[in-house]
Design an enzyme around this catalytic site. Structure first.
Site, short mmCIF file in Angstrom:
data_model
loop_
_atom_site.label_atom_id
_atom_site.label_comp_id
_atom_site.label_asym_id
_atom_site.label_seq_id
_atom_site.Cartn_x
_atom_site.Cartn_y
_atom_site.Cartn_z
N ARG A 121 8.68 -50.85 7.88
CA ARG A 121 9.31 -49.81 7.15
C ARG A 121 9.24 -50.09 5.69
O ARG A 121 9.93 -49.35 4.87
CB ARG A 121 10.72 -49.44 7.30
N LYS A 143 -1.16 -44.89 -4.69
CA LYS A 143 -1.62 -44.27 -3.71
C LYS A 143 -2.42 -45.05 -2.73
O LYS A 143 -3.20 -45.84 -3.18
CB LYS A 143 -3.02 -43.14 -3.97
N GLU A 185 -15.39 -43.42 -12.67
CA GLU A 185 -14.00 -43.16 -12.90
C GLU A 185 -13.67 -43.45 -14.40
O GLU A 185 -12.89 -42.64 -14.88
CB GLU A 185 -13.15 -44.15 -12.10
N LYS A 227 -3.64 -43.02 -16.76
CA LYS A 227 -3.10 -42.85 -15.53
C LYS A 227 -1.51 -42.99 -15.28
O LYS A 227 -1.01 -42.23 -14.50
CB LYS A 227 -3.95 -43.97 -14.43
N ARG A 241 -0.64 -34.51 -11.67
CA ARG A 241 -1.59 -35.68 -11.10
C ARG A 241 -2.97 -35.22 -10.35
O ARG A 241 -3.92 -35.98 -10.29
CB ARG A 241 -0.66 -36.66 -10.34
N ASN A 245 -8.32 -35.57 -10.07
CA ASN A 245 -9.23 -35.39 -8.99
C ASN A 245 -10.36 -34.79 -9.43
O ASN A 245 -11.15 -34.27 -8.74
CB ASN A 245 -8.49 -34.65 -7.81
N HIS A 248 -13.88 -35.11 -7.96
CA HIS A 248 -13.52 -35.63 -6.55
C HIS A 248 -13.48 -34.59 -5.37
O HIS A 248 -13.69 -35.10 -4.18
CB HIS A 248 -12.05 -36.23 -6.42
N HIS A 252 -15.62 -36.20 -2.71
CA HIS A 252 -15.32 -36.68 -1.51
C HIS A 252 -15.93 -36.09 -0.34
O HIS A 252 -16.36 -36.69 0.74
CB HIS A 252 -13.74 -36.30 -1.38
#
Length: 360
Positions: A121, A143, A185, A227, A241, A245, A248, A252
């Site tokens: 956990r 992330k 990036e 960031k 946030r 992206n 992206h 992606h």
């Protein structure tokens, strides 16, 4: 050593940037991790170069240090590999006080963090990013994820590390293609958040390519600070946030449709070019700027288009993205250098035009 801090609602942790691994024990002790068991997760590219050096650097901080090395590459980023991690954790008798250490690039850090977030956990973990992309982006912000059914980062969590330790010397052994991918990036941060930083990148192209340490350190710290500032305001991507992206959403989708033959940063590069197509068609940026931007990408060896891809396939893949809400694609659009916004009102026609501008 230079440091910045990431502050979230429940945690504050350092991102240390330095040369060598000699200070990692000091950072671990400062974060109250001394005397625990640790398991280092690394991949088949990084481990032969850095595993023994890094283990030696850890010996004064942790009671026992174990290791597991997986096959490098995005195709290992799945639940089957995570099961192997769990087996090693259990065989090593890791407990809830133990620490998982991710030594490698973005794939390694994402998986080590996901395994730590779900084992018993949740146990503590540390990011030791060795690629430029991981140092400037994926190691910061919490992330963690794996791919599932060929969908990028479909299974994951928000789970912050205890600290991030960046050794810039690792960039000297990084393949040129991987370094270039990381620069996508870096450039993204300038475009979406900081006009001055975008100028810094352009002005220091040669020094960056020559791996001048002072410039690399400043560049990495700036990306991490941008960031960190965004994550501190929106840890779980409820709004702000999402601007990270930029490039992206289409990137992606291309990454998946190409079956991960391209590196993540290469797909982000192509995705930024596509996103700028939307901005240009809306009159936010000029054709001259888009051409200049393409030249900057080319300077760092980054692609601006992709071949053997069908635009419709890319568009359909976008609907498997986590940023889709109520069957609408949330798209990050650049209005000016350093100024972006998120909207679900980019039409299918606009998106297909953007995709078609970068596929061959």
């Amino acid at each position: 050593m230079k440091s910045i801090y990431v502050t979230t609602e429940n945690k504050k942790y350092p991102v240390d940037v330095t040369t060598g691994f000699s200070q990692v024990c000091e950072t671990a002790r400062n974060c109250s991790l001394g005397g625990r068991k640790a398991c280092i997760i690394s991949d088949s590219n990084v481990a032969p170069i850095y595993m023994e050096i890094f283990k030696a650097a850890l010996k004064d901080s942790f009671s026992d240090v174990y290791e597991y090395v997986f096959e490098a590459g995005e195709k290992s980023k799945n639940l089957d590999t995570i099961k192997c991690f769990y087996d090693v954790f259990l065989d090593s008798k890791l407990d809830r006080k133990s620490v998982v250490v991710g030594l490698g690039g973005g794939v390694c850090g994402d998986m080590a963090g996901f395994a730590a977030a779900t084992f018993m956990r949740g146990i503590k973990f540390v990011q030791i990013p060795t690629s430029l992309l991981a140092q400037v982006d994926s190691s910061v912000g919490g992330k963690v994820a794996v791919d599932y059914r060929n969908n990028k980062n479909a299974v994951g969590a928000f789970y912050q590390p205890e600290f991030v330790y960046i050794n810039t010397e690792t960039l000297k052994t990084l393949p040129k293609r991987e370094f270039s991918a990381g620069m996508a990036e870096v450039i993204k941060y300038g475009l979406m958040a900081d006009r001055g930083f975008y100028g810094f990148i352009k002005d220091n192209k040669e020094k960056i390519l020559n791996l001048e340490n002072s410039v690399l350190t400043e560049m990495i710290l700036k990306c991490c600070q941008i960031k960190a500032d965004i994550v501190s305001k929106d840890e779980k991507e409820n709004g702000l946030r999402g601007t990270l992206n930029f490039g992206h959403t289409i990137g992606h989708a291309i990454e998946t449709v190409k079956n991960f033959q391209l590196l993540h940063g290469e797909c982000v590069s192509i995705g930024m070019m596509a996103a700028l197509n939307v901005s240009e068609n809306r009159g936010y940026v000029s054709k001259n700027f888009v051409n200049e931007f393409a030249q900057l990408l080319e300077c760092f060896g980054l692609p601006q288009s992709v071949d053997k891809v069908n635009a419709e396939d890319v568009y359909k893949q976008m609907f498997f993205d986590k940023k889709v809400k109520n069957n609408k694609i949330n798209f990050v659009v650049m209005k000016n250098i350093g100024e972006v916004f998120i909207t679900d009102e980019v039409s299918e026609k606009e998106i297909l035009s953007a995709i078609e501008s970068v596929v061959r």
